[in-house]
Design a protein around this motif. Structure first.
Motif, short mmCIF file in Angstrom:
data_model
loop_
_atom_site.label_atom_id
_atom_site.label_comp_id
_atom_site.label_asym_id
_atom_site.label_seq_id
_atom_site.Cartn_x
_atom_site.Cartn_y
_atom_site.Cartn_z
N ASN A 128 -2.47 2.42 6.96
CA ASN A 128 -1.53 2.15 5.88
C ASN A 128 -1.86 0.86 5.15
O ASN A 128 -1.88 0.80 3.91
CB ASN A 128 -0.11 2.08 6.46
CG ASN A 128 0.94 1.73 5.43
OD1 ASN A 128 1.21 0.56 5.20
ND2 ASN A 128 1.54 2.73 4.81
N TYR A 129 -2.16 -0.19 5.90
CA TYR A 129 -2.42 -1.49 5.29
C TYR A 129 -3.75 -1.50 4.55
O TYR A 129 -3.88 -2.11 3.48
CB TYR A 129 -2.41 -2.60 6.35
CG TYR A 129 -1.03 -2.82 6.96
CD1 TYR A 129 0.11 -2.28 6.39
CD2 TYR A 129 -0.88 -3.56 8.13
CE1 TYR A 129 1.36 -2.47 6.95
CE2 TYR A 129 0.37 -3.76 8.70
CZ TYR A 129 1.49 -3.21 8.11
OH TYR A 129 2.71 -3.41 8.67
N ARG A 132 -3.45 -0.11 1.26
CA ARG A 132 -2.72 -1.02 0.36
C ARG A 132 -3.50 -2.32 0.12
O ARG A 132 -2.98 -3.26 -0.46
CB ARG A 132 -1.35 -1.35 0.96
CG ARG A 132 -0.40 -0.16 1.02
CD ARG A 132 0.74 -0.40 1.98
NE ARG A 132 1.49 -1.61 1.68
CZ ARG A 132 2.41 -2.15 2.49
NH1 ARG A 132 2.68 -1.57 3.65
NH2 ARG A 132 3.04 -3.25 2.15
#
Length: 209
Positions: A128-129, A132
């Motif tokens: 997820n990071y 992003r």
């Protein structure tokens, strides 16, 4: 203290636990986990030393540390639902005997198996990071183990957390009801983490949720 007084105390404790697990107190829970780690590492702190990041991640800021916190639970277990049910049970009880129930003794597991429990959350966070464009090398992960059906065998060997190290986190620490351990810390991690790398600290008093 008679039975009725003790029953009121147990009910009050369940009310406090429910409040602590509410969404409104998420950051307070995360800060508590970080404080528990620092206690284990014998690092002095004041409550005002912790601040909340303007944007997550990280969850908690403490000096140079940028703590990202998550809880490790038994599969299918939800603390909020568990304590909500327990509060109702205590509120409806007329005697202490009504609260007695048999619980299976937790199974002792080696450190290697506990480390595997971190996998799903760490893989999900890493993916997820990265999507992003968040630098994992700036995050100090703290996992709080709150297992009910299993308990760490404190005499077991901690294998190298190579898989999680390769993900690129700056550091990874594991905290439980009775122990704390810094699993790895990169060269640019805060000194207090690097100085305690690989050392298991046993708490005098166990605390769990």
């Amino acid at each position: 203290m008679d039975d009725s007084d003790y029953l009121r105390l147990l009910t009050s404790q369940a009310e406090q636990a429910n409040a602590f697990l509410s969404n409104a107190r998420k950051w307070e829970r995360e800060r508590w986990v970080c404080q528990r780690l620092l206690q284990g590492l014998n690092i002095a702190y004041h409550t005002e030393d912790f601040t909340q990041a303007s944007q997550e991640p990280p969850d908690v800021l403490f000096g140079e540390a940028r703590f990202e916190v998550f809880f490790v639970l038994d599969e299918g277990r939800r603390l909020n639902d568990e304590w909500r049910e327990e509060l109702q049970r205590r509120r409806s009880a007329y005697s202490l005997s009504q609260l007695v129930r048999r619980e299976a003794r937790p199974k002792r597991i080696p450190a290697s198996k506990l480390l595997q429990r971190l996998g799903p959350t760490l893989h999900k966070k890493a993916k997820n990071y990265q999507e992003r464009d968040i630098d994992l090398g700036q995050l100090d992960i703290v996992a709080f183990s709150s297992l009910k059906r299993e308990v760490l065998d404190l005499n077991s060997h901690f294998p190298p957390p190579t898989e999680y190290l390769r993900q690129g986190w700056r550091s990874l620490s594991l905290v439980g009801p009775t122990f704390a351990r810094v699993l790895f810390a990169q060269p640019d991690a805060p000194d207090f983490l690097r100085n305690n790398l690989g050392r298991s600290i046993i708490f005098d008093v166990g605390i769990s949720l």
